[in-house]
Structure formats: C-alpha cells, structure tokens
Design a protein around this motif. Structure first.
Motif, short mmCIF file in Angstrom:
data_model
loop_
_atom_site.label_atom_id
_atom_site.label_comp_id
_atom_site.label_asym_id
_atom_site.label_seq_id
_atom_site.Cartn_x
_atom_site.Cartn_y
_atom_site.Cartn_z
N SER A 1 0.67 -1.29 -0.06
CA SER A 1 -0.15 0.06 -0.02
C SER A 1 0.84 1.21 -0.03
O SER A 1 0.70 2.26 -0.65
CB SER A 1 -0.93 -0.03 1.41
OG SER A 1 -1.71 -1.13 1.23
N PHE A 2 1.98 1.21 0.67
CA PHE A 2 2.91 2.64 1.03
C PHE A 2 3.53 2.65 -0.46
O PHE A 2 3.53 3.98 -0.87
CB PHE A 2 3.91 2.25 1.90
CG PHE A 2 4.70 3.29 1.98
CD1 PHE A 2 4.59 4.46 2.72
CD2 PHE A 2 6.14 3.17 1.93
CE1 PHE A 2 5.29 5.29 3.11
CE2 PHE A 2 7.05 4.27 2.08
CZ PHE A 2 6.59 5.29 2.50
N GLU A 3 3.89 1.76 -1.13
CA GLU A 3 4.40 2.12 -2.26
C GLU A 3 3.58 2.26 -3.29
O GLU A 3 3.88 3.29 -4.30
CB GLU A 3 5.14 0.72 -2.81
CG GLU A 3 6.11 0.52 -3.93
CD GLU A 3 7.09 -0.47 -4.02
OE1 GLU A 3 7.88 -0.27 -5.05
OE2 GLU A 3 7.18 -1.31 -3.44
N GLY A 4 2.45 2.01 -3.25
CA GLY A 4 1.35 2.14 -4.36
C GLY A 4 1.12 4.00 -4.01
O GLY A 4 1.02 4.53 -5.04
N LEU A 5 0.88 4.26 -2.74
CA LEU A 5 0.57 5.54 -2.36
C LEU A 5 2.18 6.67 -2.84
O LEU A 5 1.69 7.77 -3.42
CB LEU A 5 0.43 6.00 -1.09
CG LEU A 5 -0.79 5.27 -0.49
CD1 LEU A 5 -0.81 5.64 0.99
CD2 LEU A 5 -1.89 5.96 -1.15
N ILE B 1 2.63 4.91 -14.42
CA ILE B 1 3.01 4.35 -13.07
C ILE B 1 1.76 4.58 -12.10
O ILE B 1 1.57 4.02 -11.40
CB ILE B 1 4.16 5.16 -12.54
CG1 ILE B 1 3.99 6.84 -12.35
CG2 ILE B 1 5.29 4.88 -13.46
CD1 ILE B 1 5.10 7.16 -11.70
N LEU B 2 0.85 5.60 -12.65
CA LEU B 2 -0.25 5.65 -11.84
C LEU B 2 -1.08 4.18 -12.08
O LEU B 2 -1.91 3.86 -10.95
CB LEU B 2 -1.38 6.74 -12.20
CG LEU B 2 -1.04 8.25 -11.80
CD1 LEU B 2 -1.87 9.06 -12.59
CD2 LEU B 2 -1.44 8.14 -10.32
N ARG B 3 -1.18 3.88 -13.01
CA ARG B 3 -2.03 2.40 -13.20
C ARG B 3 -1.29 1.28 -12.31
O ARG B 3 -2.04 0.50 -12.01
CB ARG B 3 -1.80 2.04 -14.85
CG ARG B 3 -2.57 0.75 -14.91
CD ARG B 3 -2.08 0.18 -16.43
NE ARG B 3 -0.70 0.09 -16.73
CZ ARG B 3 0.01 -0.95 -16.36
NH1 ARG B 3 -0.49 -2.04 -15.70
NH2 ARG B 3 1.39 -0.93 -16.70
N GLU B 4 0.07 1.49 -12.33
CA GLU B 4 0.83 0.28 -11.61
C GLU B 4 0.42 0.64 -10.10
O GLU B 4 0.26 -0.49 -9.21
CB GLU B 4 2.25 0.39 -11.70
CG GLU B 4 3.08 -0.59 -10.93
CD GLU B 4 2.83 -2.00 -11.37
OE1 GLU B 4 3.27 -2.91 -10.49
OE2 GLU B 4 2.12 -2.39 -12.33
N GLY B 5 0.37 1.95 -9.67
CA GLY B 5 0.07 2.13 -8.30
C GLY B 5 -1.23 1.82 -7.89
O GLY B 5 -1.42 0.98 -6.60
N ALA B 6 -2.31 1.86 -8.67
CA ALA B 6 -3.55 1.44 -8.37
C ALA B 6 -3.78 0.10 -8.21
O ALA B 6 -4.56 -0.56 -7.38
CB ALA B 6 -4.33 1.78 -9.40
#
Length: 285
Positions: free
Chosen positions: A78-82, A185-190
């Motif tokens: 979660s932290f890495e996604g944020l 990278i937004l897609r990867e974060g989601a």
C-alpha cells in the motif's frame, strides 16, 4: 538468498539508479528523464519500507499477535502504491511546466547511456526478485519487483521518445512522454493498492492452491465414512490458512477420528507448503 537480502540489494540498486538517472537529467535537461529519476526515488523509499515490513512479518507470534505478523507485508504494498501516486503527480506538474516553456535538450547521447545502464541494473534485479517472491510467496518482494519492471519499461519508453525528439526536433514530445510515464505508473500504483486491500480483507487463496486443497480432501473423502464441508481459505502475507469441517461416523472413537484428522492435516501441509489447517470434527448424523 533470503527475501530481506534481496530487498537490501534493491535499496543499493535504487541508490545507484538515482545517481545515474539524476546525472542523465542534469546533463540533458529532459523533463522525461527527470520523471524517470523521480520514479527511482520512489523505488528507494519503497524498498526501504518493504525491508522494514518483511522484517516485522518474520517476527514470531506474541501475546498481542497470536496469529503472527504476516499481514505487515501488505502495508508495504500500500505504501509503495501511494508513493507512486505522489511521484506521478509531481511528474505531471513538471511536464506541464516544460510544455508551457519548452527548452532544448543537451548532451543527449551521454544522458541516454546513463539511463540505459540503470535500466539494465533494474531489469536484472526485478527478474531475480520476482522469481524469489513466487518461491517465498512474499507480497512485499513481489510489489517491489513489479515496480522495478514498471521502471524498466518507463525508461525504455523515455529513451525511445528522446531518440524521436533528437531526430525530429519536436521539443513538445519530451513533456508528452513524461505525462505518459506518469499515467503508466499511476496504473501500477492502483494495482498495488488493490492487491494490498485484498490481502488485508482476508482474500481467499489463489485457484491453484484451492485446487490442491480440494484434491487432498477428495482423496480422504468416502461416502459412508468421511466427508468434508464448510471449506474456507484466506491469505495473510506468506501464510495461508484453511478451515473446514470433517464429518465421521458417530461410532468412531475420538482417537480414531483424531488420527484421520492428523493424516488429513499432514497431507494438506505436504501439498501446500506453509499452509495452516484447522479441522473441526463432527459426527456425520
């Protein structure tokens, strides 16, 4: 090589790639190379946090956490996604500023060489980490590996785009590429946040593990003696759990029923390493 060792190596490689990519941006003045360097900064923060969470997840159960600390790995994901979301917003802001004020690129050749070297380092490490994550079922290690793969493809796209800028002279391509990087990278974060949420909400085990459990139960089931129902599964980091009811003839002694249950538990753990089974004994009537 243990999971923590791979994450320590990831920290070291992230520092090296930050130096290389920052140098590439400083030499060229390319905002798309700046976006690539920002993503590597996220890699470093993510690897450090993942290492902390993997260390916590490895701690044995205690009075306050009798089921262990395995879910700590999901916090890393979660932290890495944020962090990815934050980096993407910073990239978009920088790209819009450059789009409004275009600037020529300098020393593009040397800058691209530094970027390609960092990409090779990330690619080799990501491949090794992904293999290790599947072996140890480490969510934190898998998240870090997939983020590195995203970084690799990001750099490939940036390099290709800058070569196009060099050949065409279209300076507006540089910020457009940076925005494309941010959206990717937004897609990867989601995706990382979604996977983490699924684990924290006790998501069921994967279909392959579920099939292995069912095959073991079928090998012990018998229409007139033993049957199983209410089979539920869940995942918690590297640990997997299954709860079920085992119905048996009421005439069986507790010793005989317990012996069969022990055999079922042993077979389940052999078929699915690391599985923890809880079997409730019930009379068939």
């Amino acid at each position: 090589m243990q999971v923590s060792a791979y994450l320590k190596l990831s920290v070291a490689v992230a520092i090296a790639t930050i130096v290389l990519k920052t140098g590439a941006w400083w030499l060229t003045g390319s905002v798309s190379l700046l976006s690539d360097a920002l993503e590597s900064l996220v890699n470093l923060a993510g690897a450090i946090f993942a290492l902390a969470m993997v260390t916590l997840a490895a701690q044995p159960p205690d009075d306050d956490h009798p089921y262990g600390h395995h879910k700590a790995e999901y916090f890393s994901s979660s932290f890495e996604g944020l962090l990815i979301f934050s980096a993407a917003l910073a990239i978009i802001w920088a790209a819009v500023q450059r789009m409004l004020n275009p600037q020529p690129l300098e020393q593009l050749g040397l800058g691209l060489v530094l970027s390609v070297v960092s990409t090779v380092m990330n690619g080799v490490l990501a491949w090794a980490m992904l293999r290790k994550s599947r072996q140890h079922r480490s969510v934190a290690l898998e998240a870090d590996a997939r983020h590195l793969f995203t970084d690799v493809w990001t750099t490939v796209g940036v390099v290709a785009g800058l070569l196009a800028v060099s050949s065409t002279g279209w300076l507006w391509l540089d910020p457009v590429i940076a925005i494309a990087v941010a959206l990717n990278i937004l897609r990867e974060g989601a995706s990382l946040v979604a996977r983490s949420a699924g684990g924290l909400m006790d998501q069921a085990v994967d279909p392959e593990t579920q099939q292995a459990i069912e095959q073991v139960l079928q090998s012990f089931a018998h229409e007139k003696t033993v049957r199983f129902d209410h089979v539920t599964t869940r995942r918690a980091g590297q640990r997997r759990f299954v709860d079920l009811h085992m119905h048996m003839p009421p005439a069986w002694t507790l010793q005989r029923a317990a012996a069969v249950r022990g055999s079922v538990e042993q077979a389940l753990m052999s078929a699915v390493p690391g599985l923890r089974a809880t079997i409730q004994l019930l009379p068939s009537d």
